[in-house]
Write a protein that holds these residues in place. Structure first.
Motif, PDB file in Angstrom:
ATOM      1  N   LEU A  40       0.818  -1.218   0.000  1.00 31.93           N
ATOM      2  CA  LEU A  40       0.000   0.000   0.000  1.00 31.93           C
ATOM      3  C   LEU A  40       0.848   1.263   0.000  1.00 31.93           C
ATOM      4  O   LEU A  40       0.596   2.189  -0.782  1.00 31.93           O
ATOM      5  CB  LEU A  40      -0.929  -0.023   1.215  1.00 31.93           C
ATOM      6  N   HIS A  41       1.872   1.306   0.836  1.00 27.52           N
ATOM      7  CA  HIS A  41       2.669   2.535   0.957  1.00 27.52           C
ATOM      8  C   HIS A  41       3.553   2.788  -0.263  1.00 27.52           C
ATOM      9  O   HIS A  41       4.093   3.876  -0.425  1.00 27.52           O
ATOM     10  CB  HIS A  41       3.539   2.479   2.222  1.00 27.52           C
ATOM     11  N   GLU A  42       3.701   1.787  -1.139  1.00 23.92           N
ATOM     12  CA  GLU A  42       4.540   1.939  -2.326  1.00 23.92           C
ATOM     13  C   GLU A  42       3.760   2.384  -3.556  1.00 23.92           C
ATOM     14  O   GLU A  42       4.363   2.701  -4.587  1.00 23.92           O
ATOM     15  CB  GLU A  42       5.234   0.610  -2.639  1.00 23.92           C
ATOM     16  N   LEU A  43       2.450   2.418  -3.466  1.00 23.67           N
ATOM     17  CA  LEU A  43       1.646   2.755  -4.639  1.00 23.67           C
ATOM     18  C   LEU A  43       1.824   4.218  -5.016  1.00 23.67           C
ATOM     19  O   LEU A  43       2.051   5.072  -4.154  1.00 23.67           O
ATOM     20  CB  LEU A  43       0.171   2.470  -4.345  1.00 23.67           C
ATOM     21  N   PRO A  44       1.728   4.537  -6.309  1.00 16.71           N
ATOM     22  CA  PRO A  44       1.861   5.936  -6.735  1.00 16.71           C
ATOM     23  C   PRO A  44       0.762   6.799  -6.136  1.00 16.71           C
ATOM     24  O   PRO A  44      -0.334   6.318  -5.821  1.00 16.71           O
ATOM     25  CB  PRO A  44       1.750   5.844  -8.265  1.00 16.71           C
ATOM     26  N   LYS A  45       1.066   8.074  -5.983  1.00 20.19           N
ATOM     27  CA  LYS A  45       0.138   8.987  -5.305  1.00 20.19           C
ATOM     28  C   LYS A  45      -0.529   9.988  -6.256  1.00 20.19           C
ATOM     29  O   LYS A  45      -1.531  10.590  -5.902  1.00 20.19           O
ATOM     30  CB  LYS A  45       0.893   9.766  -4.203  1.00 20.19           C
ATOM     31  N   GLN A  46       0.017  10.160  -7.457  1.00 19.98           N
ATOM     32  CA  GLN A  46      -0.515  11.171  -8.375  1.00 19.98           C
ATOM     33  C   GLN A  46      -0.806  10.546  -9.734  1.00 19.98           C
ATOM     34  O   GLN A  46      -0.150   9.588 -10.146  1.00 19.98           O
ATOM     35  CB  GLN A  46       0.466  12.335  -8.534  1.00 19.98           C
ATOM     36  N   HIS A  47      -1.780  11.147 -10.417  1.00 18.01           N
ATOM     37  CA  HIS A  47      -2.169  10.717 -11.769  1.00 18.01           C
ATOM     38  C   HIS A  47      -2.517   9.233 -11.796  1.00 18.01           C
ATOM     39  O   HIS A  47      -2.221   8.520 -12.759  1.00 18.01           O
ATOM     40  CB  HIS A  47      -1.056  11.017 -12.779  1.00 18.01           C
ATOM     41  N   VAL A  48      -3.167   8.756 -10.739  1.00 23.96           N
ATOM     42  CA  VAL A  48      -3.450   7.329 -10.593  1.00 23.96           C
ATOM     43  C   VAL A  48      -4.810   6.992 -11.199  1.00 23.96           C
ATOM     44  O   VAL A  48      -5.798   7.695 -10.977  1.00 23.96           O
ATOM     45  CB  VAL A  48      -3.431   6.909  -9.108  1.00 23.96           C
ATOM     46  N   GLU A  58       0.570   7.876 -20.101  1.00 24.31           N
ATOM     47  CA  GLU A  58       1.023   8.755 -19.023  1.00 24.31           C
ATOM     48  C   GLU A  58       0.400   8.390 -17.673  1.00 24.31           C
ATOM     49  O   GLU A  58       0.885   8.805 -16.622  1.00 24.31           O
ATOM     50  CB  GLU A  58       0.696  10.213 -19.347  1.00 24.31           C
ATOM     51  N   ASP A  59      -0.662   7.619 -17.674  1.00 25.29           N
ATOM     52  CA  ASP A  59      -1.350   7.282 -16.433  1.00 25.29           C
ATOM     53  C   ASP A  59      -0.524   6.336 -15.564  1.00 25.29           C
ATOM     54  O   ASP A  59       0.192   5.471 -16.063  1.00 25.29           O
ATOM     55  CB  ASP A  59      -2.693   6.600 -16.730  1.00 25.29           C
ATOM     56  N   GLU A  60      -0.646   6.513 -14.261  1.00 28.41           N
ATOM     57  CA  GLU A  60      -0.114   5.552 -13.290  1.00 28.41           C
ATOM     58  C   GLU A  60      -1.247   4.571 -12.982  1.00 28.41           C
ATOM     59  O   GLU A  60      -2.243   4.950 -12.365  1.00 28.41           O
ATOM     60  CB  GLU A  60       0.335   6.261 -12.011  1.00 28.41           C
ATOM     61  N   LEU A  61      -1.100   3.346 -13.417  1.00 29.86           N
ATOM     62  CA  LEU A  61      -2.169   2.364 -13.289  1.00 29.86           C
ATOM     63  C   LEU A  61      -1.961   1.502 -12.052  1.00 29.86           C
ATOM     64  O   LEU A  61      -0.885   0.937 -11.853  1.00 29.86           O
ATOM     65  CB  LEU A  61      -2.230   1.482 -14.528  1.00 29.86           C
ATOM     66  N   VAL A  62      -3.000   1.399 -11.237  1.00 26.76           N
ATOM     67  CA  VAL A  62      -2.983   0.522 -10.065  1.00 26.76           C
ATOM     68  C   VAL A  62      -4.108  -0.486 -10.239  1.00 26.76           C
ATOM     69  O   VAL A  62      -5.279  -0.121 -10.311  1.00 26.76           O
ATOM     70  CB  VAL A  62      -3.156   1.306  -8.752  1.00 26.76           C
ATOM     71  N   ILE A  63      -3.735  -1.759 -10.296  1.00 26.85           N
ATOM     72  CA  ILE A  63      -4.701  -2.834 -10.507  1.00 26.85           C
ATOM     73  C   ILE A  63      -4.897  -3.578  -9.198  1.00 26.85           C
ATOM     74  O   ILE A  63      -3.926  -3.858  -8.485  1.00 26.85           O
ATOM     75  CB  ILE A  63      -4.208  -3.815 -11.577  1.00 26.85           C
ATOM     76  N   VAL A  79       2.715   0.507 -14.317  1.00 27.94           N
ATOM     77  CA  VAL A  79       1.725  -0.480 -13.898  1.00 27.94           C
ATOM     78  C   VAL A  79       2.087  -1.010 -12.516  1.00 27.94           C
ATOM     79  O   VAL A  79       3.218  -1.433 -12.288  1.00 27.94           O
ATOM     80  CB  VAL A  79       1.651  -1.656 -14.891  1.00 27.94           C
ATOM     81  N   SER A  80       1.125  -0.986 -11.595  1.00 25.87           N
ATOM     82  CA  SER A  80       1.327  -1.534 -10.251  1.00 25.87           C
ATOM     83  C   SER A  80       0.182  -2.471  -9.903  1.00 25.87           C
ATOM     84  O   SER A  80      -0.966  -2.211 -10.266  1.00 25.87           O
ATOM     85  CB  SER A  80       1.376  -0.421  -9.199  1.00 25.87           C
ATOM     86  N   ILE A  81       0.501  -3.549  -9.198  1.00 27.15           N
ATOM     87  CA  ILE A  81      -0.507  -4.431  -8.625  1.00 27.15           C
ATOM     88  C   ILE A  81      -0.556  -4.168  -7.125  1.00 27.15           C
ATOM     89  O   ILE A  81       0.474  -4.244  -6.444  1.00 27.15           O
ATOM     90  CB  ILE A  81      -0.172  -5.914  -8.869  1.00 27.15           C
ATOM     91  N   ALA A  82      -1.732  -3.833  -6.607  1.00 31.19           N
ATOM     92  CA  ALA A  82      -1.909  -3.650  -5.158  1.00 31.19           C
ATOM     93  C   ALA A  82      -2.026  -5.041  -4.538  1.00 31.19           C
ATOM     94  O   ALA A  82      -3.115  -5.615  -4.500  1.00 31.19           O
ATOM     95  CB  ALA A  82      -3.142  -2.809  -4.878  1.00 31.19           C
ATOM     96  N   ARG A  83      -0.923  -5.564  -4.058  1.00 30.67           N
ATOM     97  CA  ARG A  83      -0.897  -6.988  -3.722  1.00 30.67           C
ATOM     98  C   ARG A  83      -1.775  -7.357  -2.529  1.00 30.67           C
ATOM     99  O   ARG A  83      -2.170  -8.512  -2.396  1.00 30.67           O
ATOM    100  CB  ARG A  83       0.538  -7.439  -3.463  1.00 30.67           C
ATOM    101  N   SER A  98     -13.285   8.708 -23.673  1.00 32.60           N
ATOM    102  CA  SER A  98     -12.361   7.811 -24.376  1.00 32.60           C
ATOM    103  C   SER A  98     -11.131   8.580 -24.851  1.00 32.60           C
ATOM    104  O   SER A  98     -11.153   9.809 -24.988  1.00 32.60           O
ATOM    105  CB  SER A  98     -13.065   7.154 -25.554  1.00 32.60           C
ATOM    106  N   THR A  99     -10.066   7.849 -25.091  1.00 35.39           N
ATOM    107  CA  THR A  99      -8.825   8.428 -25.609  1.00 35.39           C
ATOM    108  C   THR A  99      -8.538   7.839 -26.984  1.00 35.39           C
ATOM    109  O   THR A  99      -9.216   6.910 -27.438  1.00 35.39           O
ATOM    110  CB  THR A  99      -7.643   8.122 -24.684  1.00 35.39           C
ATOM    111  N   ASN A 100      -7.526   8.380 -27.638  1.00 36.77           N
ATOM    112  CA  ASN A 100      -7.089   7.823 -28.921  1.00 36.77           C
ATOM    113  C   ASN A 100      -5.684   7.239 -28.805  1.00 36.77           C
ATOM    114  O   ASN A 100      -4.911   7.250 -29.764  1.00 36.77           O
ATOM    115  CB  ASN A 100      -7.153   8.881 -30.019  1.00 36.77           C
TER     116      ASN A 100
END
Length: 267
Positions: free
Chosen positions: A7-15, A81-86, A110-114, A135-137
């Motif tokens: 949890l404490h390692e997950l990105p904090k911005q643009h998530v 550009e997105d910080e993805l948390v799965i 890409v991050s997995i919230a384990r 949507s994006t292109n």
């Protein structure tokens, strides 16, 4: 490469959060749970509706085509550009399945919230219903070396590559087979049960799983598989995290292989 994070390692911005909770025995459960509550802003990706193309014949959970994956990314409003948390329910293979597909599609943040949703909901604001984004292109640069097909496996075996079966030992040995029509494993495969990656904190990170991989030759390309390319995904991620670069997931896996090929047993 560190994808599986506490949890404490997950990105904090643009998530951007992606909820992949699923139950193989009850395919409607995950989306119902998502509709009830999820991390605020999270979109939902269903294993069979989004992370597979069930109209294809390459095993029980065939991966989407590049065109279908591109449509999913764009419809989800995602960009490179997105910080993805799965996340999924924790100690499950579904977030890892999404992570493999995102890496294949060229995403790097890409991050997995384990620890899974149970831990995330203690910290992040929640909401119900369906989150929506324009949507994006975004065009995708696919990493074709990450996923393998049946012919790749045959070439891999012929070149004395390392093949790892992520199913249970009994299924690997051919003692029992609760799902597929034929019991056994792909010839030459070794066995590392993916459930050995489970811990009381969620799936082990690659560095924590090194004891499982110590016997694997560093110089060989490694190809992983399971029944349908789902439970081999956490093993694939852990191997990549442990520093092994030549790792591929046989996307169709055993359910694809047995359609036209011989198997081995070791009862």
């Amino acid at each position: 490469m560190i994808i599986t994070k506490d949890l404490h390692e997950l990105p904090k911005q643009h998530v951007r959060f992606i909820d992949t909770r699923f139950d193989l025995q009850n395919p409607t459960w995950g989306e119902q749970a998502y509709q009830q509550d999820h991390v605020q802003g999270a979109i939902y990706w269903h294993l069979e509706d989004h992370l597979s193309d069930m109209s294809r014949s390459e095993g029980r959970h065939p991966v989407p085509s590049k065109q279908r994956m591109t449509k999913l990314i764009q419809a989800s409003g995602l960009t490179y550009e997105d910080e993805l948390v799965i996340y999924d329910q924790g100690n499950a293979p579904f977030a890892a399945r999404a992570a493999v597909l995102l890496l294949w599609a060229g995403f790097t943040n890409v991050s997995i919230a384990r620890e899974g949703y149970g831990r995330l909901k203690e910290v992040f604001p929640l909401e119900g219903g369906t989150a929506w984004y324009p949507s994006t292109n975004q065009t995708l640069q696919f990493h074709d070396g990450l996923l393998a097909d049946q012919q790749d496996v045959k070439n891999h075996i012929a070149q004395n590559g390392m093949l790892i079966d992520a199913r249970s030992t009994d299924r690997y040995r051919g003692v029992t087979e609760p799902i597929d029509a034929i019991a056994g494993h792909i010839p030459t495969a070794a066995n590392i049960d993916w459930e050995q990656l489970k811990s009381d904190r969620g799936l082990l990170k690659g560095t924590e799983a090194e004891a499982l991989f110590r016997h694997l030759p560093e110089e060989k390309e490694i190809m992983t598989y399971c029944g349908s390319g789902v439970t081999a995904s956490p093993l694939t991620i852990a191997l990549l995290e442990s520093g092994r670069e030549n790792v591929r997931l046989y996307a169709g896996s055993y359910s694809d292989w047995i359609q036209t090929n011989e198997i081995e047993t070791s009862k």
